[in-house]
Design a protein around this motif. Structure first.
Motif, mmCIF file in Angstrom:
data_model
loop_
_atom_site.group_PDB
_atom_site.id
_atom_site.type_symbol
_atom_site.label_atom_id
_atom_site.label_comp_id
_atom_site.label_asym_id
_atom_site.label_seq_id
_atom_site.Cartn_x
_atom_site.Cartn_y
_atom_site.Cartn_z
ATOM 1 N N VAL A 11 0.862 -1.188 0.000
ATOM 2 C CA VAL A 11 0.000 0.000 0.000
ATOM 3 C C VAL A 11 0.894 1.232 0.000
ATOM 4 O O VAL A 11 1.738 1.400 0.893
ATOM 5 N N ALA A 12 0.732 2.076 -1.023
ATOM 6 C CA ALA A 12 1.422 3.369 -1.056
ATOM 7 C C ALA A 12 0.568 4.386 -0.319
ATOM 8 O O ALA A 12 -0.660 4.406 -0.458
ATOM 9 N N LEU A 13 1.227 5.252 0.440
ATOM 10 C CA LEU A 13 0.534 6.072 1.425
ATOM 11 C C LEU A 13 1.113 7.483 1.435
ATOM 12 O O LEU A 13 2.318 7.671 1.262
ATOM 13 N N ASP A 14 0.235 8.467 1.646
ATOM 14 C CA ASP A 14 0.707 9.843 1.845
ATOM 15 C C ASP A 14 -0.307 10.588 2.710
ATOM 16 O O ASP A 14 -1.503 10.290 2.690
ATOM 17 N N CYS A 15 0.184 11.569 3.456
ATOM 18 C CA CYS A 15 -0.667 12.409 4.303
ATOM 19 C C CYS A 15 -0.406 13.879 4.004
ATOM 20 O O CYS A 15 0.715 14.262 3.673
ATOM 21 N N GLU A 16 -1.440 14.690 4.153
ATOM 22 C CA GLU A 16 -1.279 16.134 4.237
ATOM 23 C C GLU A 16 -1.615 16.541 5.665
ATOM 24 O O GLU A 16 -2.528 15.967 6.288
ATOM 25 N N THR A 17 -0.902 17.512 6.181
ATOM 26 C CA THR A 17 -1.001 17.851 7.601
ATOM 27 C C THR A 17 -1.088 19.362 7.799
ATOM 28 O O THR A 17 -0.896 20.145 6.866
ATOM 29 N N THR A 18 -1.376 19.748 9.034
ATOM 30 C CA THR A 18 -1.443 21.181 9.360
ATOM 31 C C THR A 18 -0.062 21.798 9.506
ATOM 32 O O THR A 18 0.058 23.017 9.667
ATOM 33 N N GLY A 19 0.971 20.994 9.488
ATOM 34 C CA GLY A 19 2.335 21.481 9.618
ATOM 35 C C GLY A 19 3.300 20.323 9.687
ATOM 36 O O GLY A 19 2.924 19.166 9.452
ATOM 37 N N LEU A 20 4.552 20.616 10.029
ATOM 38 C CA LEU A 20 5.604 19.600 9.980
ATOM 39 C C LEU A 20 6.065 19.134 11.356
ATOM 40 O O LEU A 20 7.031 18.382 11.451
ATOM 41 N N ASN A 21 5.367 19.557 12.395
ATOM 42 C CA ASN A 21 5.731 19.132 13.740
ATOM 43 C C ASN A 21 4.956 17.854 14.072
ATOM 44 O O ASN A 21 3.733 17.881 14.221
#
Length: 214
Positions: free
Chosen positions: A34-44
């Protein structure tokens, strides 16, 4: 699997909360990832939150875009203007998203025991682990395969011996990898697009490297 890896796996399985998630330790389907990616509110990874997840299954040399997962997740804090400029997801876009626990349940059932593939996957896994530990008692137990590491190893083998040293200068930017591998690109910083591109790179690199270990 080495003896140490087997020990670690058994230890984590004992730490699993209840039997609901025991399928995560089943043998994975042969030649599936399974290839996976996330978008987030920041990098912390300690304080920021996931706002979208994209995942797609890989079977052999095929990317099964019909078997994909796209989730919007409602964060507890406001989405910052800086992160909106990156992923273009505004507060109103994620306001109707899933609560994080429900999103994690859907993600875990989608992944199952399949190994995970991604580009700079360590960040995504760290973010997801924060969200799944209340459910599992542990972080994601699946094997993880880093596309940039596969690419680095592939390019390193092509260097003449005098250039093969610990800090070989190999460009690991995602756009560079995709271009060098002759792969099509999609709009970046969209979770599903990034997952599909990571899957494309993984399949191409497995072919170029003649990998049967993954």
């Amino acid at each position: 699997m080495s003896l140490f890896d087997s020990f670690q796996r058994n230890r984590r399985q004992r730490q699993l909360q209840g039997t609901e998630w025991s399928f995560l330790f089943d043998p994975p389907p042969a030649r599936e990832w399974v290839a996976l990616d996330c978008e987030t509110t920041g990098l912390n990874t300690r304080t920021d939150e996931i706002i979208s997840i994209g995942a797609v299954r890989i079977q052999g040399n095929r990317i099964l875009t019909s078997q994909r997962l796209e989730l919007l997740i409602r964060p507890e804090k406001a989405v910052s203007p800086e992160s909106i400029r990156v992923h273009r997801l505004r507060q109103q876009d994620v306001a109707a998203g899933l609560p994080a626990p429900e999103a994690m349940r859907q993600l875990l059932h989608f992944i199952g025991a399949r190994p995970l593939v991604g580009y700079y996957l360590e960040f995504d896994v760290a973010m997801i682990n924060r969200a799944v530990k209340p459910l599992l008692g542990i972080g994601l137990p699946q094997p993880k395969i880093e596309v940039s590491q596969l690419y680095y190893d592939y390019k390193f083998r092509q260097l003449p011996p005098y250039q093969q040293h610990d800090q070989a200068d190999i460009d690991l930017r995602f756009a560079t990898i995709m271009a060098d591998l002759g792969l099509p690109t999609r709009d970046a910083h969209d979770a599903l697009n990034d997952a599909v591109m990571a899957a494309l790179a993984f399949v191409r690199l497995r072919d170029l490297r003649g990998d049967e270990d993954y």
